[in-house]
Structures are given as C-alpha cells and as structure tokens.
Design an enzyme around this catalytic site. Structure first.
Site, PDB file in Angstrom:
ATOM      1  CB  CYS A  72      45.796  47.913  35.181  1.00 55.89           C
ATOM      2  SG  CYS A  72      45.977  49.539  35.896  1.00 55.89           S
TER       3      CYS A  72
ATOM      4  CB  CYS B 168      45.069  49.533  39.197  1.00 52.89           C
ATOM      5  SG  CYS B 168      46.152  48.211  38.677  1.00 52.89           S
TER       6      CYS B 168
ATOM      7  CE  LYS C 134      43.090  49.341  43.910  1.00 51.97           C
ATOM      8  NZ  LYS C 134      44.104  48.326  43.833  1.00 51.97           N
TER       9      LYS C 134
ATOM     10  N   GLY D 283      44.201  36.789  52.181  1.00 49.87           N
ATOM     11  CA  GLY D 283      44.740  37.909  52.942  1.00 49.87           C
ATOM     12  C   GLY D 283      45.752  38.699  52.145  1.00 49.87           C
TER      13      GLY D 283
ATOM     14  CE1 TYR E 192      50.108  44.905  46.141  1.00 50.64           C
ATOM     15  CE2 TYR E 192      50.694  42.606  46.505  1.00 50.64           C
ATOM     16  CZ  TYR E 192      51.072  43.916  46.228  1.00 50.64           C
ATOM     17  OH  TYR E 192      52.389  44.228  46.040  1.00 50.64           O
ATOM     18  CB  ILE E 193      42.608  41.009  45.514  1.00 53.48           C
ATOM     19  CG1 ILE E 193      43.470  41.393  44.298  1.00 53.48           C
ATOM     20  CG2 ILE E 193      41.135  40.995  45.161  1.00 53.48           C
ATOM     21  CD1 ILE E 193      43.318  40.501  43.084  1.00 53.48           C
TER      22      ILE E 193
ATOM     23  CD  GLU F  82      44.293  46.921  46.787  1.00 56.20           C
ATOM     24  OE1 GLU F  82      43.740  46.483  45.760  1.00 56.20           O
ATOM     25  OE2 GLU F  82      45.385  47.527  46.753  1.00 56.20           O
TER      26      GLU F  82
ATOM     27  NE  ARG G  56      47.293  29.870  52.353  1.00 54.02           N
ATOM     28  CZ  ARG G  56      47.744  29.275  51.283  1.00 54.02           C
ATOM     29  NH1 ARG G  56      47.249  28.109  50.934  1.00 54.02           N
ATOM     30  NH2 ARG G  56      48.663  29.840  50.541  1.00 54.02           N
TER      31      ARG G  56
ATOM     32  CG  ASP H 135      49.980  40.363  36.185  1.00 55.01           C
ATOM     33  OD1 ASP H 135      50.962  41.089  36.411  1.00 55.01           O
ATOM     34  OD2 ASP H 135      48.840  40.604  36.619  1.00 55.01           O
TER      35      ASP H 135
ATOM     36  CB  THR I  64      49.781  48.288  36.207  1.00 56.38           C
ATOM     37  OG1 THR I  64      48.626  47.472  36.159  1.00 56.38           O
ATOM     38  CG2 THR I  64      49.769  49.262  35.055  1.00 56.38           C
TER      39      THR I  64
ATOM     40  CB  ALA J   7      50.652  51.547  47.380  1.00 55.10           C
TER      41      ALA J   7
ATOM     42  CG  HIS K 203      55.854  71.897  60.407  1.00 54.11           C
ATOM     43  ND1 HIS K 203      55.784  70.702  61.089  1.00 54.11           N
ATOM     44  CD2 HIS K 203      55.241  72.821  61.196  1.00 54.11           C
ATOM     45  CE1 HIS K 203      55.167  70.893  62.255  1.00 54.11           C
ATOM     46  NE2 HIS K 203      54.829  72.168  62.325  1.00 54.11           N
TER      47      HIS K 203
ATOM     48  CD  GLU L  70      56.867  67.925  59.708  1.00 49.44           C
ATOM     49  OE1 GLU L  70      57.808  68.726  59.855  1.00 49.44           O
ATOM     50  OE2 GLU L  70      55.691  68.202  60.003  1.00 49.44           O
TER      51      GLU L  70
HETATM   52  P1  NDP Z   1      48.086  37.389  46.613  1.00 50.36           P
HETATM   53  O1  NDP Z   1      49.000  36.394  46.083  1.00 50.36           O
HETATM   54  O2  NDP Z   1      48.559  38.743  46.988  1.00 50.36           O
HETATM   55  O3  NDP Z   1      47.357  36.791  47.906  1.00 50.36           O
HETATM   56  C1  NDP Z   1      46.700  35.577  47.884  1.00 50.36           C
HETATM   57  C2  NDP Z   1      46.112  35.335  49.273  1.00 50.36           C
HETATM   58  O4  NDP Z   1      45.306  34.180  49.233  1.00 50.36           O
HETATM   59  C3  NDP Z   1      47.174  35.125  50.328  1.00 50.36           C
HETATM   60  O5  NDP Z   1      46.767  35.777  51.503  1.00 50.36           O
HETATM   61  C4  NDP Z   1      47.142  33.602  50.520  1.00 50.36           C
HETATM   62  O6  NDP Z   1      47.437  33.220  51.830  1.00 50.36           O
HETATM   63  C5  NDP Z   1      45.694  33.304  50.272  1.00 50.36           C
HETATM   64  N1  NDP Z   1      45.426  31.938  49.807  1.00 50.36           N
HETATM   65  C6  NDP Z   1      46.016  31.289  48.792  1.00 50.36           C
HETATM   66  N2  NDP Z   1      45.480  30.065  48.641  1.00 50.36           N
HETATM   67  C7  NDP Z   1      44.539  29.959  49.598  1.00 50.36           C
HETATM   68  C8  NDP Z   1      43.645  28.922  49.963  1.00 50.36           C
HETATM   69  N3  NDP Z   1      43.625  27.775  49.322  1.00 50.36           N
HETATM   70  N4  NDP Z   1      42.804  29.151  51.016  1.00 50.36           N
HETATM   71  C9  NDP Z   1      42.841  30.318  51.681  1.00 50.36           C
HETATM   72  N5  NDP Z   1      43.656  31.345  51.366  1.00 50.36           N
HETATM   73  C10 NDP Z   1      44.496  31.153  50.346  1.00 50.36           C
HETATM   74  O7  NDP Z   1      46.918  37.450  45.563  1.00 50.36           O
HETATM   75  P2  NDP Z   1      45.814  38.526  45.205  1.00 50.36           P
HETATM   76  O8  NDP Z   1      44.780  37.747  44.489  1.00 50.36           O
HETATM   77  O9  NDP Z   1      45.405  39.320  46.392  1.00 50.36           O
HETATM   78  O10 NDP Z   1      46.568  39.504  44.207  1.00 50.36           O
HETATM   79  C11 NDP Z   1      47.232  38.980  43.049  1.00 50.36           C
HETATM   80  C12 NDP Z   1      48.318  39.909  42.598  1.00 50.36           C
HETATM   81  O11 NDP Z   1      47.748  41.057  42.014  1.00 50.36           O
HETATM   82  C13 NDP Z   1      49.219  40.409  43.717  1.00 50.36           C
HETATM   83  O12 NDP Z   1      50.314  39.566  43.902  1.00 50.36           O
HETATM   84  C14 NDP Z   1      49.612  41.755  43.248  1.00 50.36           C
HETATM   85  O13 NDP Z   1      50.838  41.661  42.587  1.00 50.36           O
HETATM   86  C15 NDP Z   1      48.536  42.176  42.275  1.00 50.36           C
HETATM   87  N6  NDP Z   1      47.722  43.259  42.850  1.00 50.36           N
HETATM   88  C16 NDP Z   1      48.311  44.454  43.141  1.00 50.36           C
HETATM   89  C17 NDP Z   1      47.578  45.464  43.701  1.00 50.36           C
HETATM   90  C18 NDP Z   1      48.250  46.744  44.057  1.00 50.36           C
HETATM   91  O14 NDP Z   1      49.344  47.013  43.563  1.00 50.36           O
HETATM   92  N7  NDP Z   1      47.671  47.587  44.923  1.00 50.36           N
HETATM   93  C19 NDP Z   1      46.156  45.321  43.986  1.00 50.36           C
HETATM   94  C20 NDP Z   1      45.648  44.013  43.656  1.00 50.36           C
HETATM   95  C21 NDP Z   1      46.415  43.035  43.118  1.00 50.36           C
HETATM   96  P3  NDP Z   1      48.941  33.007  52.353  1.00 50.36           P
HETATM   97  O15 NDP Z   1      49.494  34.326  52.636  1.00 50.36           O
HETATM   98  O16 NDP Z   1      48.729  32.175  53.548  1.00 50.36           O
HETATM   99  O17 NDP Z   1      49.651  32.292  51.252  1.00 50.36           O
END
Ligand code: NDP
Length: 460
Positions: free
Chosen positions: A43, A48, A51, A175, A177-178, A181, A198, A302, A310, A340, A435, A440
């Site tokens: 984090c 976090c 970022k 697609g 969080y990371i 963002e 994917r 994690d 976090t 978020a 307001h 609101e």
């Molecule tokens: P996530 O698990 O959120 O997303 C992984 C993404 O990768 C999904 O879109 C998944 O697609 C895709 N994916 C997985 N395998 C493949 C592949 N072989 N080829 C193509 N695409 C693939 O992981 P992140 O790394 O984004 O984040 C990890 C964790 O960190 C999160 O779960 C979250 O808890 C935490 N985090 C929180 C944040 C916040 O609170 N703002 C910010 C950043 C991270 P599909 O949907 O199709 O499975």
C-alpha cells in the site's frame, strides 16, 4: 515471561503486519517484526499511496482545460514525468520513515531481512535464529503475469512507479482495479492507452451497470478498449514492442503492462516444513480468527486472499492482536466492506451488487440516477455521475450503494456507515440533503425503477 525471544514475531512489515505488531505491543507483548524491503508494504511503497498521488497528477491537465470556462486563461501546460515520479518517491520514503518510527515508538523491534519458518517457534532471518511464542505471517502478494514468450519484456504495477520515461503508447493487459487505475493515470499524463480485456467488460465482480459506466467514461476520456483480446507473445523490435494476440493481430506499442492479478507471497516461507496449509487459491488457509492450521501461527492480509484491501488487512491484524494479546476476542468482519476503484471516472461501492442482491432478495427495489455534475454545466465536459441504491422491499433496508463519478470514494465512505448500520430507505429519505452537492442525490432518489420482467420459462 516465556523462554522465547519474543511473544510475537511478525513476518512482513506491511499494513497488516505493522498494525498487528503495534497493537500487540500496546497490549504488553514483546514483539519483533522482519522485513527485507522498505517498511509499509504494498500500500505505502508500491500501491495505494503512490498510485493515488499519480491519479492526482493525471487530473491536472483536465482541470487546466476546464479552467477556461471559469474565465481563466492558462498557457498550454507542459508535464515532466521525472518530477512527478521523484516527488512521489520522496513521499514514499517519508512514509517509510514514519512507519519505522511508529514501530520504534511502540517498542516493536525491526529485524532487517526475509523471515522463514524453521519450526513452529523458530524464525530464521538471514543467519539469525529467532524464537517466539506466536508467529504472524503477513507477507502480502505480488503481481502475476501469464508465462507467454516475451512476458519479461512487460512491466507490472511495481515497475510503473519507477519508469525512466513515460511511454508514448502503452498497452495494458487486464481489466481489474490495477489495469483501470493505471489506464486512467497514463491516459491523463498524455500516453495513448489501450486496454486488452480477455472478456468484454472491466471490473468483473462489481455492479454491471457501474462497470459499463466506468468503461464508457474511460472510452470518452480517450482510452481504447480491445475486448476479447489475449496476448500470445511479446517481441522487441528496435525501440518498439510488438504484442501478438492469440488471434494473430500484431499490436505495436512502446510498453506493455500486465495487470492480470496478484498471487500470495508464500514461496520460501517454509510453510510446508511446519504444516501451514494453503487453500485452493494458494493462499494461507485461515479460520475466522486468522488462525492457520498450526496452533500458534496466524496470517492476515493479502497472503490469506480474503478481501485484498489495506483497510481489511488493518482490521484483520488489529482483531488478531486484540484477540491473542489483548484479552478482547474480536473477529474481522468482512461484511459490507466499502471499496473504491480510482479509475477515471472513479467508482465506489458498498454492499451487494444488483446481480448479487437479486439472488438474495426476491423483492428488490432499485433507485438510480444519472446526471451531469454541476461543475461540468459550464465546462461542457461529456461526463456523467451515476448513483444507485438497492433496497430489500421486504425490510426496506438499503443493501447496496454504488456510485461512478467524481468523489465517489469520499461519498461512499459515509454511505457505508449507513449500510453497515442497516439503515432503511426511509432513513435515507428522512435525511436532509446538502445542496448543491452530488451526494444529496443519495437522499433524494424517490422513484424506483420498474421491476424487471420475469424471464419467460423455456417451453417444457
Ligand atoms: P484483479 O484480480 O482485480 O484483476 C485481474 C484482471 O486480470 C481481471 O480483469 C482478469 O480478467 C484479468 N486477467 C487475469 N488473467 C488474465 C490473463 N491470463 N489474460 C488476460 N487477462 C487476465 O487484479 P489486480 O491485479 O487489478 O488487483 C489485485 C488486487 O489488488 C485487487 O483484487 C484488489 O483487491 C487490490 N487492489 C485494490 C485497489 C483499490 O482498492 N483501489 C487498487 C489496486 C489493487 P477477468 O475479469 O476476465 O478474470
């Protein structure tokens, strides 16, 4: 006093480990913690905090553009990546110092190095053998990337904070969080960003309408989506990278970033040696008290792959310390955790998605609103705010609240208290709005959507 060096030894000084060690020490335990990197964990060091600072930096260009409608003439701004990157790193180092001071002031001893279990009461850190009554594992997770030819040419989020230059073109894979963002960050800072999904929609697991709103907003902001795209290989070609998809399409880019999920840091910990069991996801298996399969060994954050946030790791670490050292048994509560995504547009949520709520509540009332934020009535920016409340018609309880738009995270934090307190829709309605604000809207939505038509049964 026990015969061990410590009452508690923690492996990993991230959010969960630091919180647990400080609270345990405050309860009177003799605590040590080991870390082979900066103190603060994902984090603070590579997640976090840096970022969010990059997100702030990436919004500046649109604020400068919007300023014109408010009467300001601002010369065309220029951006220097090295300045932002280095300033963010300075802040990371400052926080690392603060975390070290917090540990010191709490009486927790920091041992520099990687910890590995030798037996249920001995942790080796380098050559040093440390004995302890209880052990807390809090080593977090790390980015994972598919092993395709050339995968090593791609960066992951850890690298994104240290790039020597900002690439003109970047292809982000994933697609979650990371991915979304960083797509917003790089797009805002001026790179041409493509996102390879994917499937066809970002942020699986979140409310579907919100996912669509985020994806539409990102598209309007200039991010290019490549749905149903998976990479087969990445090759270097001079200064460029060529990413070839499984369908044979060659994508030319300057940088590929994998954001395809994270895996728990279990390797090299010696877990199998002492009998700590992993679950199917490869995370340390724990019960509701964060206890592992070995009586005196616990795990939080994690590494346990419960809800990887976090504040959740902080809660788990705090509950563990209160329970084991404070004579205050407390289980971490993983219900209705607000979260978020700092995408652009931002999304925040608490409680159930509409898809989940429909499975739980036979009569679900949905209140939703889409509107142009007041600020953009002058700027003309094509940007909408979306809000949604899900209400169990039986009890009138609000079981989910979702928002896509500016300040979504700040707003949902407050709404999260109401949802956690099992507030009813009538209580939302009885709350006077402030307001003029976007917030609101959460207390003024009165017209529920028509119930969806029942799905026709297939002919038998
Ligand atoms: P996530 O698990 O959120 O997303 C992984 C993404 O990768 C999904 O879109 C998944 O697609 C895709 N994916 C997985 N395998 C493949 C592949 N072989 N080829 C193509 N695409 C693939 O992981 P992140 O790394 O984004 O984040 C990890 C964790 O960190 C999160 O779960 C979250 O808890 C935490 N985090 C929180 C944040 C916040 O609170 N703002 C910010 C950043 C991270 P599909 O949907 O199709 O499975």
């Amino acid at each position: 006093m026990s015969a061990y060096d410590y009452d508690l030894f923690v492996i990993g000084a991230g959010s969960g480990g630091v919180r647990a060690s400080r609270v345990a020490a405050a309860h009177g335990a003799r605590v040590g913690i080991c870390e082979d990197d900066l103190v603060g964990g994902t984090c603070v060091i590579r997640g976090c905090v840096p970022k969010k600072l990059l997100v702030y930096g990436s919004h500046v260009h649109e604020e400068v553009k919007d300023a014109a409608a408010y009467g300001w003439t601002i010369p065309e701004p220029t951006f220097n990546w090295a300045t932002l990157r280095d300033n963010v790193q300075k802040e990371v180092m400052r926080l690392n110092g603060i975390y070290k001071t917090l540990l010191k002031n709490a009486g927790v001893e920091l041992v520099v190095g990687r910890g590995r279990l030798m037996d249920a009461h001995t942790v080796a850190v380098g050559e040093k053998m440390i004995t302890t009554d209880k052990i807390l594992l809090a080593t977090g997770a790390r980015p994972w990337r598919p092993s395709i030819p050339g995968a090593e040419l791609a960066i992951v989020s850890d690298d994104a904070f240290h790039l020597p230059n900002l690439s003109k073109r970047i292809l982000i894979v994933g697609g979650g969080y990371i991915a979304v963002e960083f797509a917003g960050i790089f797009n805002g800072l001026g790179s041409e960003v493509s996102l390879a999904l994917r499937r066809d929609l970002v942020l699986r697991g979140f409310d579907e309408e919100c996912r669509k709103a985020v994806q539409t907003g990102m598209t309007d902001n200039g991010v290019r989506f490549r749905p149903e795209t998976e990479l087969a290989k990445i090759e270097r070609c001079g200064d460029e990278l060529i990413a070839t998809t499984t369908k044979g399409e060659a994508i030319e880019t300057d940088c590929v970033m994998y954001a395809t999920g994270r895996v728990p840091n279990t390797a090299g910990l010696g877990l199998e040696k002492v009998g700590v069991t992993l679950n199917k996801a490869g995370a340390v298996a724990v019960d509701e008290w964060s206890a592992s399969t070995v009586a005196n060994i616990y795990a939080v954050g994690d590494l346990t792959d419960r809800i990887n946030l976090t504040p959740v790791a902080l809660m788990e670490g705090h509950c563990f310390a209160d329970t084991v050292f404070g004579n205050k048994p407390r289980k971490a509560d993983h219900q209705d955790v607000p979260s978020a995504v700092f995408s652009q547009p931002q999304m925040a949520t608490v409680g159930l998605t509409e898809e989940q709520a429909r499975r739980v509540y036979p009569r679900l009332d949905v209140y939703a609103s889409t509107f142009t934020p007041m600020k953009h009535t002058l700027t003309g920016r094509k940007q909408k705010t979306f809000m949604k409340l899900l209400v169990d018609a039986e009890s009138d309880r609000v079981v989910g609240a979702h928002m896509v738009g500016d300040d979504a995270a700040e707003l949902i934090q407050g709404v999260g208290i109401a949802v956690k307190a099992h507030a009813t829709k009538a209580m939302f309605d009885a709350t006077v709005g402030i307001h003029p604000t976007a917030g609101e809207e959460f207390v003024t939505m009165r017209t529920k959507r028509p119930d969806p038509k029942p799905v026709a049964k297939a002919a038998e």
